[in-house]
Design an enzyme around this catalytic site. Structure first.
Site, PDB file in Angstrom:
ATOM      1  CG  HIS A  23      45.744  43.561  49.550  1.00 12.62           C
ATOM      2  ND1 HIS A  23      46.003  43.257  48.230  1.00 12.62           N
ATOM      3  CD2 HIS A  23      46.252  44.790  49.764  1.00 12.62           C
ATOM      4  CE1 HIS A  23      46.657  44.270  47.687  1.00 12.62           C
ATOM      5  NE2 HIS A  23      46.816  45.212  48.591  1.00 12.62           N
ATOM      6  CE1 TYR A  59      45.050  35.879  48.718  1.00 10.69           C
ATOM      7  CE2 TYR A  59      45.487  33.739  47.698  1.00 10.69           C
ATOM      8  CZ  TYR A  59      45.899  35.015  48.028  1.00 10.69           C
ATOM      9  OH  TYR A  59      47.167  35.448  47.692  1.00 10.69           O
ATOM     10  CG  ASN A  64      42.457  42.374  45.924  1.00 11.75           C
ATOM     11  OD1 ASN A  64      43.671  42.443  45.705  1.00 11.75           O
ATOM     12  ND2 ASN A  64      41.905  41.368  46.579  1.00 11.75           N
ATOM     13  CB  ALA A  70      50.184  39.282  41.589  1.00 11.51           C
ATOM     14  NE  ARG A  76      49.964  35.594  51.699  1.00 12.41           N
ATOM     15  CZ  ARG A  76      49.397  35.520  50.485  1.00 12.41           C
ATOM     16  NH1 ARG A  76      48.509  36.441  50.121  1.00 12.41           N
ATOM     17  NH2 ARG A  76      49.707  34.539  49.656  1.00 12.41           N
ATOM     18  N   PRO A 101      44.423  39.858  38.923  1.00  6.10           N
ATOM     19  CG  PRO A 101      46.730  39.737  38.675  1.00  6.10           C
ATOM     20  CD  PRO A 101      45.606  40.722  38.795  1.00  6.10           C
ATOM     21  CG  ASN A 102      46.084  34.359  39.536  1.00  6.25           C
ATOM     22  OD1 ASN A 102      45.894  33.576  38.602  1.00  6.25           O
ATOM     23  ND2 ASN A 102      47.232  35.014  39.675  1.00  6.25           N
ATOM     24  NE  ARG A 116      45.225  33.083  44.189  1.00  7.55           N
ATOM     25  CZ  ARG A 116      45.534  34.365  44.204  1.00  7.55           C
ATOM     26  NH1 ARG A 116      44.591  35.281  44.146  1.00  7.55           N
ATOM     27  NH2 ARG A 116      46.796  34.737  44.276  1.00  7.55           N
ATOM     28  CD  GLU A 133      46.949  48.704  48.495  1.00 12.17           C
ATOM     29  OE1 GLU A 133      47.359  49.888  48.654  1.00 12.17           O
ATOM     30  OE2 GLU A 133      47.708  47.721  48.469  1.00 12.17           O
TER      31      GLU A 133
END
Ligand code: DQA
Length: 152
Positions: A105, A28, A79, A82, A112, A15-16, A23, A103
């Protein structure tokens, strides 16, 4: 001589991530998702790999695609965005198949908020890459090229 079938890596984005480019670019980066996809396709081709690049904002769709990858892909770069931090369903889908998962990111999730420090995916994955922006996807393809012993 037997013909070698091209190996495929499914690259799944949660998502996103469709909003990359606009964004939170300080977190990012400036590349759009489609720019990352094109760059990755080119890079994978240099290893003799094919990329199946997808994005969804929906948890169930990501679960469907992970299940699909069991038959159609030799590896998954994931990825889950969320959903990484919330989704038992995505974790269970990875556990249910034999296709290896890396995985990824873009951001360093450990630098964070605390809620980003836990991943439901990590202990089901072959490895985790975070904090290197779009380069993380490239590194994941390099890792698969080496794992799948594809000639570069
Ligand atoms: C992300 C990190 C997640 O915590 C976040 O929810 C995202 C993107 C990353 O690529 O850095 O949407 O997966």
């Amino acid at each position: 001589m037997t013909e070698m079938q091209t190996k495929t890596i499914m690259v799944l984005n949660g998502p996103n991530l469709n909003l990359l480019g606009s964004r939170e670019p300080e977190t990012y980066g400036n590349l759009t998702l489609s720019e990352i996809g094109s760059m990755l396709k080119q890079h994978a081709a240099s290893h003799g790999l094919e990329i199946d690049f997808r994005q969804s904002n929906h948890e169930g769709t990501l679960v469907d695609w992970i299940q699909e990858a069991a038959d159609s892909a030799d590896g998954i770069v994931l990825n889950a965005a969320a959903y990484t931090h919330t989704s038992v369903a995505i974790r269970d889908a990875i556990a249910a198949i034999n296709t290896p998962v890396i995985e990824v990111h873009l951001s360093n999730v450990f630098a964070r908020e605390e809620f980003r420090h836990h991943s439901f995916v990590s202990d089901q994955a072959e490895g985790v890459i975070c904090g290197f922006g779009a380069t993380g996807y490239v590194l994941a393809i390099d890792a698969f090229a080496s794992m799948l012993r594809v000639q570069s």
